[in-house]
Design a protein around this motif. Structure first.
Motif, PDB file in Angstrom:
ATOM      1  N   GLU A   1     -35.377  44.117  12.855  1.00 43.29           N
ATOM      2  CA  GLU A   1     -35.418  44.007  11.394  1.00 43.29           C
ATOM      3  C   GLU A   1     -34.030  43.802  10.795  1.00 43.29           C
ATOM      4  O   GLU A   1     -33.877  43.094   9.802  1.00 43.29           O
ATOM      5  CB  GLU A   1     -36.102  45.229  10.778  1.00 43.29           C
ATOM      6  CG  GLU A   1     -37.610  45.178  10.967  1.00 43.29           C
ATOM      7  CD  GLU A   1     -38.355  46.062   9.989  1.00 43.29           C
ATOM      8  OE1 GLU A   1     -37.730  46.703   9.119  1.00 43.29           O
ATOM      9  OE2 GLU A   1     -39.588  46.104  10.103  1.00 43.29           O
ATOM     10  N   THR A   2     -33.013  44.401  11.390  1.00 39.37           N
ATOM     11  CA  THR A   2     -31.648  44.218  10.897  1.00 39.37           C
ATOM     12  C   THR A   2     -31.213  42.763  11.049  1.00 39.37           C
ATOM     13  O   THR A   2     -30.652  42.159  10.120  1.00 39.37           O
ATOM     14  CB  THR A   2     -30.673  45.151  11.648  1.00 39.37           C
ATOM     15  OG1 THR A   2     -31.075  46.512  11.435  1.00 39.37           O
ATOM     16  CG2 THR A   2     -29.244  44.961  11.178  1.00 39.37           C
ATOM     17  N   ILE A   3     -31.488  42.181  12.211  1.00 36.30           N
ATOM     18  CA  ILE A   3     -31.131  40.781  12.449  1.00 36.30           C
ATOM     19  C   ILE A   3     -31.966  39.872  11.555  1.00 36.30           C
ATOM     20  O   ILE A   3     -31.465  38.918  10.956  1.00 36.30           O
ATOM     21  CB  ILE A   3     -31.314  40.416  13.936  1.00 36.30           C
ATOM     22  CG1 ILE A   3     -30.359  41.256  14.789  1.00 36.30           C
ATOM     23  CG2 ILE A   3     -31.086  38.930  14.165  1.00 36.30           C
ATOM     24  CD1 ILE A   3     -30.667  41.226  16.266  1.00 36.30           C
ATOM     25  N   ARG A   4     -33.256  40.177  11.452  1.00 41.89           N
ATOM     26  CA  ARG A   4     -34.141  39.380  10.601  1.00 41.89           C
ATOM     27  C   ARG A   4     -33.631  39.378   9.158  1.00 41.89           C
ATOM     28  O   ARG A   4     -33.586  38.342   8.513  1.00 41.89           O
ATOM     29  CB  ARG A   4     -35.556  39.951  10.650  1.00 41.89           C
ATOM     30  CG  ARG A   4     -36.508  39.228   9.698  1.00 41.89           C
ATOM     31  CD  ARG A   4     -37.385  40.182   8.935  1.00 41.89           C
ATOM     32  NE  ARG A   4     -38.209  39.470   7.969  1.00 41.89           N
ATOM     33  CZ  ARG A   4     -39.490  39.717   7.797  1.00 41.89           C
ATOM     34  NH1 ARG A   4     -40.103  40.617   8.514  1.00 41.89           N
ATOM     35  NH2 ARG A   4     -40.155  39.056   6.871  1.00 41.89           N
ATOM     36  N   TYR A   5     -33.248  40.540   8.657  1.00 37.43           N
ATOM     37  CA  TYR A   5     -32.776  40.636   7.278  1.00 37.43           C
ATOM     38  C   TYR A   5     -31.520  39.791   7.086  1.00 37.43           C
ATOM     39  O   TYR A   5     -31.392  39.075   6.094  1.00 37.43           O
ATOM     40  CB  TYR A   5     -32.518  42.095   6.891  1.00 37.43           C
ATOM     41  CG  TYR A   5     -31.839  42.228   5.545  1.00 37.43           C
ATOM     42  CD1 TYR A   5     -32.497  41.859   4.376  1.00 37.43           C
ATOM     43  CD2 TYR A   5     -30.533  42.690   5.450  1.00 37.43           C
ATOM     44  CE1 TYR A   5     -31.869  41.951   3.133  1.00 37.43           C
ATOM     45  CE2 TYR A   5     -29.902  42.792   4.222  1.00 37.43           C
ATOM     46  CZ  TYR A   5     -30.568  42.422   3.067  1.00 37.43           C
ATOM     47  OH  TYR A   5     -29.951  42.501   1.845  1.00 37.43           O
ATOM     48  N   ALA A   6     -30.591  39.859   8.045  1.00 34.70           N
ATOM     49  CA  ALA A   6     -29.356  39.088   7.922  1.00 34.70           C
ATOM     50  C   ALA A   6     -29.650  37.583   7.891  1.00 34.70           C
ATOM     51  O   ALA A   6     -29.096  36.850   7.058  1.00 34.70           O
ATOM     52  CB  ALA A   6     -28.414  39.418   9.080  1.00 34.70           C
ATOM     53  N   VAL A   7     -30.547  37.131   8.763  1.00 34.36           N
ATOM     54  CA  VAL A   7     -30.889  35.703   8.804  1.00 34.36           C
ATOM     55  C   VAL A   7     -31.605  35.296   7.519  1.00 34.36           C
ATOM     56  O   VAL A   7     -31.266  34.287   6.886  1.00 34.36           O
ATOM     57  CB  VAL A   7     -31.775  35.391  10.042  1.00 34.36           C
ATOM     58  CG1 VAL A   7     -32.357  33.984   9.964  1.00 34.36           C
ATOM     59  CG2 VAL A   7     -30.973  35.573  11.326  1.00 34.36           C
ATOM     60  N   GLU A   8     -32.599  36.093   7.117  1.00 33.62           N
ATOM     61  CA  GLU A   8     -33.372  35.724   5.938  1.00 33.62           C
ATOM     62  C   GLU A   8     -32.527  35.798   4.664  1.00 33.62           C
ATOM     63  O   GLU A   8     -32.643  34.949   3.781  1.00 33.62           O
ATOM     64  CB  GLU A   8     -34.609  36.615   5.812  1.00 33.62           C
ATOM     65  CG  GLU A   8     -35.568  36.121   4.761  1.00 33.62           C
ATOM     66  CD  GLU A   8     -36.935  36.773   4.829  1.00 33.62           C
ATOM     67  OE1 GLU A   8     -37.694  36.609   3.854  1.00 33.62           O
ATOM     68  OE2 GLU A   8     -37.258  37.439   5.832  1.00 33.62           O
TER      69      GLU A   8
ATOM     70  N   ASN B   1     -31.243  24.027   9.585  1.00 30.74           N
ATOM     71  CA  ASN B   1     -31.947  24.064  10.866  1.00 30.74           C
ATOM     72  C   ASN B   1     -31.583  25.262  11.727  1.00 30.74           C
ATOM     73  O   ASN B   1     -32.435  25.812  12.417  1.00 30.74           O
ATOM     74  CB  ASN B   1     -31.719  22.762  11.647  1.00 30.74           C
ATOM     75  CG  ASN B   1     -32.482  21.602  11.046  1.00 30.74           C
ATOM     76  OD1 ASN B   1     -33.556  21.791  10.476  1.00 30.74           O
ATOM     77  ND2 ASN B   1     -31.939  20.412  11.157  1.00 30.74           N
ATOM     78  N   LEU B   2     -30.337  25.692  11.702  1.00 29.22           N
ATOM     79  CA  LEU B   2     -29.938  26.849  12.502  1.00 29.22           C
ATOM     80  C   LEU B   2     -30.675  28.100  12.041  1.00 29.22           C
ATOM     81  O   LEU B   2     -31.256  28.837  12.847  1.00 29.22           O
ATOM     82  CB  LEU B   2     -28.428  27.072  12.422  1.00 29.22           C
ATOM     83  CG  LEU B   2     -27.925  28.345  13.124  1.00 29.22           C
ATOM     84  CD1 LEU B   2     -28.193  28.273  14.626  1.00 29.22           C
ATOM     85  CD2 LEU B   2     -26.444  28.557  12.846  1.00 29.22           C
ATOM     86  N   LEU B   3     -30.689  28.356  10.745  1.00 29.57           N
ATOM     87  CA  LEU B   3     -31.371  29.543  10.219  1.00 29.57           C
ATOM     88  C   LEU B   3     -32.879  29.468  10.451  1.00 29.57           C
ATOM     89  O   LEU B   3     -33.516  30.477  10.782  1.00 29.57           O
ATOM     90  CB  LEU B   3     -31.058  29.701   8.725  1.00 29.57           C
ATOM     91  CG  LEU B   3     -29.584  29.989   8.399  1.00 29.57           C
ATOM     92  CD1 LEU B   3     -29.341  29.880   6.906  1.00 29.57           C
ATOM     93  CD2 LEU B   3     -29.167  31.353   8.929  1.00 29.57           C
ATOM     94  N   ILE B   4     -33.449  28.286  10.304  1.00 28.24           N
ATOM     95  CA  ILE B   4     -34.890  28.108  10.538  1.00 28.24           C
ATOM     96  C   ILE B   4     -35.223  28.424  11.994  1.00 28.24           C
ATOM     97  O   ILE B   4     -36.183  29.131  12.284  1.00 28.24           O
ATOM     98  CB  ILE B   4     -35.324  26.678  10.149  1.00 28.24           C
ATOM     99  CG1 ILE B   4     -35.232  26.500   8.627  1.00 28.24           C
ATOM    100  CG2 ILE B   4     -36.729  26.374  10.649  1.00 28.24           C
ATOM    101  CD1 ILE B   4     -35.325  25.056   8.151  1.00 28.24           C
ATOM    102  N   LYS B   5     -34.407  27.925  12.930  1.00 27.81           N
ATOM    103  CA  LYS B   5     -34.659  28.181  14.360  1.00 27.81           C
ATOM    104  C   LYS B   5     -34.455  29.648  14.709  1.00 27.81           C
ATOM    105  O   LYS B   5     -35.207  30.224  15.491  1.00 27.81           O
ATOM    106  CB  LYS B   5     -33.766  27.293  15.227  1.00 27.81           C
ATOM    107  CG  LYS B   5     -34.233  25.858  15.265  1.00 27.81           C
ATOM    108  CD  LYS B   5     -33.412  25.033  16.222  1.00 27.81           C
ATOM    109  CE  LYS B   5     -33.911  23.606  16.202  1.00 27.81           C
ATOM    110  NZ  LYS B   5     -34.402  23.145  17.454  1.00 27.81           N
ATOM    111  N   MET B   6     -33.424  30.262  14.138  1.00 26.83           N
ATOM    112  CA  MET B   6     -33.188  31.680  14.413  1.00 26.83           C
ATOM    113  C   MET B   6     -34.358  32.525  13.926  1.00 26.83           C
ATOM    114  O   MET B   6     -34.813  33.447  14.605  1.00 26.83           O
ATOM    115  CB  MET B   6     -31.879  32.137  13.760  1.00 26.83           C
ATOM    116  CG  MET B   6     -30.652  31.570  14.432  1.00 26.83           C
ATOM    117  SD  MET B   6     -29.124  32.032  13.594  1.00 26.83           S
ATOM    118  CE  MET B   6     -29.036  33.765  14.007  1.00 26.83           C
TER     119      MET B   6
END
Length: 197
Positions: free
Chosen positions: A74-81, A137-142
């Motif tokens: 969730e921490t990584i997801r939040y940073a990406v989103e 594209n990088l954020l979408i793929k992550m």
């Protein structure tokens, strides 16, 4: 290649009971009534996202991340989103806003019906569309890669908080549509950051 078909095949892979099994082009083509060339393209997309790994002469195998710590995911997801939403506030299109509005309508219906399965799936679509609106594209793929880990667990309060979760979605969308960066990011943080320090 339709994104909805990629998502259907991704979900099929995520929900397979035997996580060590291999998936073949032929199996996926028969299951979804698709041509092998289309399936090959989808499987290569999922491999590129890190969802699958190709083992020569065996097929494709799911890259397991369901044993990851939910807090880390969730921490990584939040940073990406958060970064994707920040970018999307300046790059979103009218079509992005229309897609989000339609997803919100579906979520409203699933909230009224207390339909957890469809609500969970559509909740992920809402966040996927927010990220897609960044056109990065990088954020979408992550984010697509992180879906595998997110798919396998729900926050304990999630199933009991349809209305509260949906109210957060509406706040995010209202501020996002109005182009209010700080308020959008605050609403996103309120919605996604669930772990106490």
């Amino acid at each position: 290649m339709e994104r909805s078909m990629v998502n259907r095949i991704r979900e099929y892979i995520y929900t397979a009971t035997d996580k060590e099994r291999f998936f073949s082009e032929r199996e996926i083509a028969q299951k979804f009534e698709l041509k092998r060339g289309v399936v090959r393209e989808i499987l290569l997309t999922l491999e590129g996202e890190g969802v699958l790994e190709r083992i020569p002469q065996k097929g494709y195998r799911y890259v397991r991340c369901s044993d990851s710590d939910p807090r880390s995911v969730e921490t990584i997801r939040y940073a990406v989103e958060r970064e994707a939403v920040r970018k999307a506030l300046t790059s979103r299109t009218r079509e992005d806003l229309v897609r989000l509005a339609l997803i919100l309508e579906d979520l409203d219906r699933f909230t009224r019906e207390k339909d957890l399965e469809n609500f969970s799936r559509t909740d992920l679509e809402f966040h996927e569309q927010l990220v897609a609106a960044s056109h990065d594209n990088l954020l979408i793929k992550m984010f697509a890669f992180l879906q595998g880990a997110m798919f396998h667990y729900q926050h304990p309060a999630f199933s009991e908080a349809f209305e509260e979760t949906q109210a957060c979605h509406h706040r995010i969308f209202q501020h996002f549509k109005a182009g209010e960066t700080e308020k959008t990011l605050e609403a996103l943080q309120e919605h996604l950051v669930r772990w106490p320090e």
